[in-house]
Design an enzyme around this catalytic site. Structure first.
Site, mmCIF file in Angstrom:
data_model
loop_
_atom_site.group_PDB
_atom_site.id
_atom_site.type_symbol
_atom_site.label_atom_id
_atom_site.label_comp_id
_atom_site.label_asym_id
_atom_site.label_seq_id
_atom_site.Cartn_x
_atom_site.Cartn_y
_atom_site.Cartn_z
ATOM 1 N N LYS A 23 0.704 -1.195 0.014
ATOM 2 C CA LYS A 23 0.043 -0.052 0.057
ATOM 3 C C LYS A 23 0.869 1.433 -0.032
ATOM 4 O O LYS A 23 0.417 2.319 -0.258
ATOM 5 C CB LYS A 23 -0.842 -0.098 1.218
ATOM 6 C CG LYS A 23 -1.953 -1.304 1.456
ATOM 7 C CD LYS A 23 -2.267 -1.088 2.903
ATOM 8 C CE LYS A 23 -2.783 -2.481 3.158
ATOM 9 N NZ LYS A 23 -3.167 -2.480 4.712
ATOM 10 N N GLY A 24 2.236 0.967 0.579
ATOM 11 C CA GLY A 24 2.939 2.332 0.754
ATOM 12 C C GLY A 24 3.239 3.203 -0.260
ATOM 13 O O GLY A 24 3.108 4.611 -0.052
ATOM 14 N N GLU A 55 7.883 2.292 -6.209
ATOM 15 C CA GLU A 55 7.797 1.777 -4.906
ATOM 16 C C GLU A 55 7.971 2.834 -3.798
ATOM 17 O O GLU A 55 8.404 4.055 -4.223
ATOM 18 C CB GLU A 55 9.381 1.079 -4.638
ATOM 19 C CG GLU A 55 9.086 -0.628 -4.669
ATOM 20 C CD GLU A 55 8.470 -0.956 -3.468
ATOM 21 O OE1 GLU A 55 7.924 -0.364 -2.831
ATOM 22 O OE2 GLU A 55 8.605 -2.396 -3.259
ATOM 23 N N ASP A 56 7.630 2.603 -2.591
ATOM 24 C CA ASP A 56 8.043 3.658 -1.760
ATOM 25 C C ASP A 56 9.322 3.800 -1.160
ATOM 26 O O ASP A 56 10.047 4.606 -1.130
ATOM 27 C CB ASP A 56 7.089 3.382 -0.265
ATOM 28 C CG ASP A 56 6.932 1.928 0.085
ATOM 29 O OD1 ASP A 56 7.738 1.056 -0.613
ATOM 30 O OD2 ASP A 56 6.080 1.583 0.959
ATOM 31 N N ASP A 113 14.797 -1.147 0.560
ATOM 32 C CA ASP A 113 15.619 -1.350 1.822
ATOM 33 C C ASP A 113 16.921 -2.217 1.639
ATOM 34 O O ASP A 113 17.670 -2.104 0.872
ATOM 35 C CB ASP A 113 14.654 -1.794 2.940
ATOM 36 C CG ASP A 113 15.119 -1.752 4.362
ATOM 37 O OD1 ASP A 113 16.351 -1.163 4.623
ATOM 38 O OD2 ASP A 113 14.803 -2.708 4.964
ATOM 39 N N LYS A 172 17.573 3.192 1.002
ATOM 40 C CA LYS A 172 18.517 3.179 2.061
ATOM 41 C C LYS A 172 19.734 2.503 1.596
ATOM 42 O O LYS A 172 19.783 1.148 1.825
ATOM 43 C CB LYS A 172 17.766 2.511 3.225
ATOM 44 C CG LYS A 172 16.816 3.175 3.990
ATOM 45 C CD LYS A 172 16.361 2.217 5.341
ATOM 46 C CE LYS A 172 14.946 2.590 5.648
ATOM 47 N NZ LYS A 172 14.555 1.554 6.727
ATOM 48 N N PHE A 215 14.107 3.530 10.716
ATOM 49 C CA PHE A 215 13.006 3.267 10.085
ATOM 50 C C PHE A 215 12.035 4.177 9.694
ATOM 51 O O PHE A 215 11.944 5.250 10.629
ATOM 52 C CB PHE A 215 12.135 2.482 11.083
ATOM 53 C CG PHE A 215 11.087 1.422 10.530
ATOM 54 C CD1 PHE A 215 11.126 0.447 9.715
ATOM 55 C CD2 PHE A 215 9.837 2.003 10.695
ATOM 56 C CE1 PHE A 215 10.133 -0.316 9.183
ATOM 57 C CE2 PHE A 215 8.767 1.293 9.926
ATOM 58 C CZ PHE A 215 9.061 0.225 9.208
ATOM 59 N N ASP A 228 4.196 3.095 6.654
ATOM 60 C CA ASP A 228 3.600 2.678 8.089
ATOM 61 C C ASP A 228 4.642 2.050 8.928
ATOM 62 O O ASP A 228 5.594 1.581 8.756
ATOM 63 C CB ASP A 228 2.577 1.911 7.671
ATOM 64 C CG ASP A 228 3.059 0.460 7.376
ATOM 65 O OD1 ASP A 228 3.534 0.080 6.578
ATOM 66 O OD2 ASP A 228 2.558 -0.483 8.234
ATOM 67 N N ARG A 265 0.642 6.569 7.608
ATOM 68 C CA ARG A 265 0.614 6.508 6.371
ATOM 69 C C ARG A 265 0.253 7.980 6.137
ATOM 70 O O ARG A 265 0.608 8.569 4.855
ATOM 71 C CB ARG A 265 -0.083 5.638 5.669
ATOM 72 C CG ARG A 265 0.409 4.273 5.995
ATOM 73 C CD ARG A 265 -0.424 3.401 4.570
ATOM 74 N NE ARG A 265 -0.406 1.842 5.235
ATOM 75 C CZ ARG A 265 0.494 1.133 4.721
ATOM 76 N NH1 ARG A 265 1.626 1.660 4.051
ATOM 77 N NH2 ARG A 265 0.563 -0.272 5.036
HETATM 78 P P1 IMP Z 1 13.243 -4.830 1.251
HETATM 79 O O1 IMP Z 1 12.575 -6.036 0.619
HETATM 80 O O2 IMP Z 1 14.126 -4.938 2.420
HETATM 81 O O3 IMP Z 1 13.712 -3.863 0.219
HETATM 82 O O4 IMP Z 1 11.804 -3.780 1.844
HETATM 83 C C1 IMP Z 1 10.886 -3.420 0.994
HETATM 84 C C2 IMP Z 1 9.492 -3.167 1.829
HETATM 85 O O5 IMP Z 1 9.831 -3.049 3.235
HETATM 86 C C3 IMP Z 1 9.228 -1.632 1.327
HETATM 87 O O6 IMP Z 1 8.434 -1.646 0.202
HETATM 88 C C4 IMP Z 1 8.292 -1.489 2.552
HETATM 89 O O7 IMP Z 1 7.199 -1.559 2.325
HETATM 90 C C5 IMP Z 1 9.188 -1.953 3.836
HETATM 91 N N1 IMP Z 1 10.082 -0.926 4.333
HETATM 92 C C6 IMP Z 1 11.368 -1.304 4.337
HETATM 93 N N2 IMP Z 1 12.031 -0.089 4.910
HETATM 94 C C7 IMP Z 1 10.896 0.539 5.520
HETATM 95 C C8 IMP Z 1 10.890 1.858 6.338
HETATM 96 O O8 IMP Z 1 11.775 2.450 6.876
HETATM 97 N N3 IMP Z 1 9.733 2.160 6.777
HETATM 98 C C9 IMP Z 1 8.461 1.517 6.376
HETATM 99 N N4 IMP Z 1 8.365 0.359 5.458
HETATM 100 C C10 IMP Z 1 9.746 -0.166 5.244
HETATM 101 MG MG MG Z 2 6.279 -1.259 -0.166
#
Ligand code: IMP
Ligand code: MG
Length: 175
Positions: free
Chosen positions: A43-44, A99-100, A103, A131, A152, A159, A165
């Site tokens: 949803k982000g 994407e939001d 990470d 990040k 975070f 969220d 959000r």
């Molecule tokens: P990844 O697979 O580790 O890159 O994580 C991706 C997903 O984790 C993102 O699309 C977010 O939904 C969530 N996420 C990662 N870091 C954060 C953060 O700092 N705040 C909120 N959601 C996060």
């Molecule tokens: Mg996401």
């Protein structure tokens, strides 16, 4: 909104507005005469996508996917499950994943493989936040809004336990 969990400001509302406008202009230039389909990751990314799409001045369409990544609340495992798939095929289309935040990159890696297997004409990524310190897999991110430190982040779609959000800025979650 006054809440002790809302910590340090990471990206202010006017910075968001300015950068979203720049990204919209860049995407409009790059995708002129193409067949742009924005794919929002629920949803982000909805909040960013809604603002971004209104700064794109070429014909474009939108579709959504929802994915869940197994793992802890703060660390994704890379094992991703599709909760909602796209409504329509993407074969021969110019797909831009919106994407939001990226990470570890594991969720996006999965999405790129999954959507790539459907034979789009092109497949690129636009992420509001990244990040870099946390990255476990290197991925091509064509458009990035802001690099943020390893905190975070909440707000503007991001969220913590489904809350925050609606904040009109991005902040760190206070510890
Ligand atoms: P990844 O697979 O580790 O890159 O994580 C991706 C997903 O984790 C993102 O699309 C977010 O939904 C969530 N996420 C990662 N870091 C954060 C953060 O700092 N705040 C909120 N959601 C996060
Ligand atoms: Mg996401």
């Amino acid at each position: 909104m006054r809440d002790p969990k809302i910590g340090e400001m990471l990206v202010q509302p006017d910075q968001l507005k300015h950068r979203v406008r720049e990204l919209g202009a860049e995407i409009s230039r790059d995708y002129a005469e193409r067949d742009l389909l924005l794919v929002g990751v629920l949803k982000g990314a909805v909040f960013f996508l809604a603002d971004l799409m209104r700064q794109i001045d070429i014909p474009c369409e939108v579709d959504f996917m929802a994915v869940a990544s197994y793992g802890s609340a703060t660390d994704s495992s890379g094992v991703v499950r599709i909760l909602k798939d796209l409504d329509r095929p993407i074969e021969d289309r110019d797909v831009l994943i919106v994407e939001d935040i990226v990470d570890s990159g594991l969720t996006l890696q999965y999405l790129l493989r999954n959507l790539g297997a459907r034979d789009p004409r092109s497949l690129e990524v636009c992420s509001l936040l990244t990040k870099p310190e946390r990255r476990k897999v290197e991925l091509p991110i064509r458009y990035t809004g802001f690099e943020i430190p390893h905190r975070f982040a909440i707000g503007y779609g991001l969220d913590s336990g489904e809350r925050y959000r609606n904040l009109p800025y991005v902040a760190a979650l206070a510890d």
